[in-house]
Design an enzyme around this catalytic site. Structure first.
Site, mmCIF file in Angstrom:
data_model
loop_
_atom_site.group_PDB
_atom_site.id
_atom_site.type_symbol
_atom_site.label_atom_id
_atom_site.label_comp_id
_atom_site.label_asym_id
_atom_site.label_seq_id
_atom_site.Cartn_x
_atom_site.Cartn_y
_atom_site.Cartn_z
ATOM 1 N N TYR A 161 -3.113 5.433 8.894
ATOM 2 C CA TYR A 161 -2.641 4.073 8.625
ATOM 3 C C TYR A 161 -1.468 3.844 9.575
ATOM 4 O O TYR A 161 -0.302 3.937 9.181
ATOM 5 C CB TYR A 161 -2.221 3.956 7.159
ATOM 6 C CG TYR A 161 -2.009 2.541 6.655
ATOM 7 C CD1 TYR A 161 -3.089 1.706 6.383
ATOM 8 C CD2 TYR A 161 -0.722 2.048 6.436
ATOM 9 C CE1 TYR A 161 -2.892 0.421 5.912
ATOM 10 C CE2 TYR A 161 -0.520 0.752 5.956
ATOM 11 C CZ TYR A 161 -1.612 -0.040 5.697
ATOM 12 O OH TYR A 161 -1.415 -1.319 5.218
ATOM 13 N N TYR A 169 0.845 -1.192 0.000
ATOM 14 C CA TYR A 169 0.000 0.000 0.000
ATOM 15 C C TYR A 169 0.883 1.245 0.000
ATOM 16 O O TYR A 169 1.980 1.254 0.571
ATOM 17 C CB TYR A 169 -0.918 -0.033 1.235
ATOM 18 C CG TYR A 169 -1.862 1.136 1.327
ATOM 19 C CD1 TYR A 169 -2.633 1.524 0.234
ATOM 20 C CD2 TYR A 169 -1.990 1.864 2.511
ATOM 21 C CE1 TYR A 169 -3.494 2.602 0.321
ATOM 22 C CE2 TYR A 169 -2.853 2.936 2.606
ATOM 23 C CZ TYR A 169 -3.586 3.309 1.508
ATOM 24 O OH TYR A 169 -4.434 4.382 1.600
HETATM 25 P P1 NAD Z 1 -8.677 -9.171 3.760
HETATM 26 O O1 NAD Z 1 -9.347 -9.018 5.073
HETATM 27 O O2 NAD Z 1 -9.442 -9.801 2.654
HETATM 28 O O3 NAD Z 1 -7.309 -9.978 3.875
HETATM 29 C C1 NAD Z 1 -6.466 -9.984 4.998
HETATM 30 C C2 NAD Z 1 -6.333 -11.453 5.374
HETATM 31 O O4 NAD Z 1 -5.242 -11.606 6.275
HETATM 32 C C3 NAD Z 1 -7.567 -11.993 6.110
HETATM 33 O O5 NAD Z 1 -8.054 -13.122 5.397
HETATM 34 C C4 NAD Z 1 -7.036 -12.419 7.477
HETATM 35 O O6 NAD Z 1 -7.691 -13.526 7.991
HETATM 36 C C5 NAD Z 1 -5.576 -12.701 7.094
HETATM 37 N N1 NAD Z 1 -4.647 -12.765 8.216
HETATM 38 C C6 NAD Z 1 -4.450 -11.849 9.191
HETATM 39 N N2 NAD Z 1 -3.486 -12.289 10.035
HETATM 40 C C7 NAD Z 1 -3.060 -13.501 9.574
HETATM 41 C C8 NAD Z 1 -2.108 -14.448 9.995
HETATM 42 N N3 NAD Z 1 -1.367 -14.243 11.093
HETATM 43 N N4 NAD Z 1 -1.938 -15.581 9.281
HETATM 44 C C9 NAD Z 1 -2.676 -15.816 8.173
HETATM 45 N N5 NAD Z 1 -3.610 -14.939 7.716
HETATM 46 C C10 NAD Z 1 -3.800 -13.794 8.405
HETATM 47 O O7 NAD Z 1 -8.194 -7.696 3.369
HETATM 48 P P2 NAD Z 1 -7.412 -7.110 2.111
HETATM 49 O O8 NAD Z 1 -7.554 -5.635 2.247
HETATM 50 O O9 NAD Z 1 -7.808 -7.760 0.839
HETATM 51 O O10 NAD Z 1 -5.902 -7.458 2.460
HETATM 52 C C11 NAD Z 1 -5.068 -8.244 1.631
HETATM 53 C C12 NAD Z 1 -3.752 -7.514 1.410
HETATM 54 O O11 NAD Z 1 -4.000 -6.346 0.637
HETATM 55 C C13 NAD Z 1 -3.076 -7.015 2.701
HETATM 56 O O12 NAD Z 1 -1.691 -7.181 2.595
HETATM 57 C C14 NAD Z 1 -3.419 -5.552 2.701
HETATM 58 O O13 NAD Z 1 -2.516 -4.768 3.462
HETATM 59 C C15 NAD Z 1 -3.318 -5.259 1.225
HETATM 60 N N6 NAD Z 1 -3.912 -3.990 0.767
HETATM 61 C C16 NAD Z 1 -5.213 -3.696 1.054
HETATM 62 C C17 NAD Z 1 -5.754 -2.483 0.614
HETATM 63 C C18 NAD Z 1 -7.198 -2.122 0.885
HETATM 64 O O14 NAD Z 1 -7.586 -0.965 0.725
HETATM 65 N N7 NAD Z 1 -8.042 -3.080 1.253
HETATM 66 C C19 NAD Z 1 -4.961 -1.584 -0.129
HETATM 67 C C20 NAD Z 1 -3.638 -1.932 -0.409
HETATM 68 C C21 NAD Z 1 -3.113 -3.132 0.047
#
Ligand code: NAD
Length: 396
Positions: free
Chosen positions: A279, A269
């Site tokens: 954040y 991000y």
């Molecule tokens: P999401 O909730 O779908 O995914 C996060 C996942 O991480 C969840 O399924 C959760 O159960 C899992 N998780 C947390 N701790 C864990 C652990 N110790 N072991 C295994 N799994 C674990 O949300 P998302 O936003 O799709 O996130 C996915 C990635 O995208 C992350 O790296 C997030 O930082 C990144 N991201 C998200 C955004 C946004 O706006 N949503 C923007 C940029 C980057």
């Protein structure tokens, strides 16, 4: 289906003809229902008569010779049909992942990037394995069984993608020796076993032999809502452990079972390199580490195993994790107001980029941060700022 395509093509052709007169840079018709093959599916695979999604047609303002009409399936981000005005089929440059196997860590519902990436990889023919955080495992598996995700399991040809196996995973622990007593005895972990990174890699090896694509789509920062200055050491290190080191660990244990030419991806991000107030909790530091590690790991596993390593810097998405941070709606609003492209990011946009990066089409791309954010990263100022109201020069 044929009539839908004919209709789409006819509308598209009339748009091309009409756009030879001066007009705004882009014309969009929404809600045209279209059925066509997704990227990676051959024409024989889209003979289904089921037309289940609404599409939109967009005409880019290019020279007549290069003007392209595309049909975008809502909710998938997929360009599902295209035409340069001629009815001849395109020779094609498919994302073909048939025969490839992907392990996606961080899927616990159908709202996040992990799911969208799984769906895009499945659309291109890959076999899908997922790793689900142990505390979220029961609800995810029972929702899958009860058909709660059936609508979002549908691919553009009407078929549903399958997850070959769901593995319990806690990416904060590398080996069984690392697991403290309180977690061993925690009732949210009771009933699951072999969920440390090393054990999951071993189980995947025993079950399937090898993989070709590894995706890290997980993050956790227990103090994410606190400013960095108020973040405890424990909270900061927990964010780095769950969100950055977890990727080093995954690659360490999975690389030996990844076939030569494999690809690995994570999600980052913009807060890694620009100030995003709110954040917090060390999550911005964790993303900076993840991006730096992407480069170093690209070198190390590139040389050792011939594996590529990239990270996608994604725009804001209303996922479960993002909702927990608390201001995701404002971030989406900000992006649509200020990014070069004013559409809301579709998780399928990230899925498609992931499918491309995982494919042989990207065979020379490694060590990269690839932005899939409607261009927000390129902006130097917020064009909707109150301070700019009188500045006509910034209006586009
Ligand atoms: P999401 O909730 O779908 O995914 C996060 C996942 O991480 C969840 O399924 C959760 O159960 C899992 N998780 C947390 N701790 C864990 C652990 N110790 N072991 C295994 N799994 C674990 O949300 P998302 O936003 O799709 O996130 C996915 C990635 O995208 C992350 O790296 C997030 O930082 C990144 N991201 C998200 C955004 C946004 O706006 N949503 C923007 C940029 C980057």
């Amino acid at each position: 289906m044929a009539s839908s395509l004919t209709l789409a093509r006819a509308v598209a052709q009339s748009l091309v003809a009409a756009s030879s007169t001066p007009r705004p840079s882009r014309s969009v018709i929404t809600s045209a229902t279209v059925c066509a093959a997704p990227i990676g599916l051959r024409s024989s695979a889209h003979s289904s008569s089921s037309c289940f999604f609404a599409g939109s047609l967009a005409v880019n303002k290019l020279s007549p010779a290069t003007r392209l009409v595309s049909v975008r399936a809502h909710g998938t981000g997929q360009i599902v049909a295209s035409s340069n005005g001629s009815s001849a089929p395109l020779p094609g440059l498919p994302i073909d992942l048939r025969g490839k196997r992907a392990f996606i860590a961080g899927v616990a519902d159908d709202q996040g990037f992990g799911w969208a990436i799984a769906k895009a990889l499945a659309s291109a023919g890959a076999e899908i394995l997922v790793g689900t955080w142990v505390p979220a495992l029961n609800i995810f598996e029972s929702s899958l069984r009860r058909g709660k995700f059936d609508e979002s399991r549908k691919l553009a040809n009407g078929s549903m993608f399958d997850i070959a196996k769901v593995y319990p995973l806690d990416a904060v622990f590398d080996t069984p020796e690392d697991v403290p007593e309180d977690i061993k005895n925690n009732k949210r972990y009771a009933g699951s076993s072999k969920w440390t990174v090393q054990e999951v890699a071993e189980s995947v090896k025993n079950d399937f032999g090898s993989i070709d694509i590894l995706v890290h789509s997980l993050a956790n920062g227990p103090e994410v809502t606190k400013p960095l200055l108020e973040t405890s050491r424990k909270g900061y290190l927990a964010a780095i452990s769950a969100s950055s080191y977890s990727y080093v660990s995954l690659l360490k244990y999975f690389a030996p079972i990844m076939n030569p030419g494999s690809s690995s991806l994570s999600l980052t991000y913009l807060a890694s390199e620009r100030i995003i107030p709110g954040y917090g909790g060390g999550m911005s530091s964790a993303k900076a580490a993840l991006e730096s590690d992407t480069r170093v790991l690209a070198f190390e596993v590139g040389r050792k195993h011939g594996i590529r390593v990239n990270t996608i810097s994604a725009g804001p998405l209303r996922s479960r994790a993002a909702k927990a941070i608390g201001f995701i709606d404002k971030m989406i609003e900000y992006s649509t107001a200020n990014a070069p492209l004013t559409k809301e990011l579709d998780s399928g946009d990230v899925g498609n980029a992931a499918a491309f990066l995982s494919s042989p089409l990207a065979s020379a791309i490694t060590g990269s941060v690839v932005y899939v954010d409607n261009g927000l990263n390129a902006m130097g100022l917020a064009v909707d700022s109150q301070s700019l109201v009188v500045e006509e020069a910034v209006k586009v």
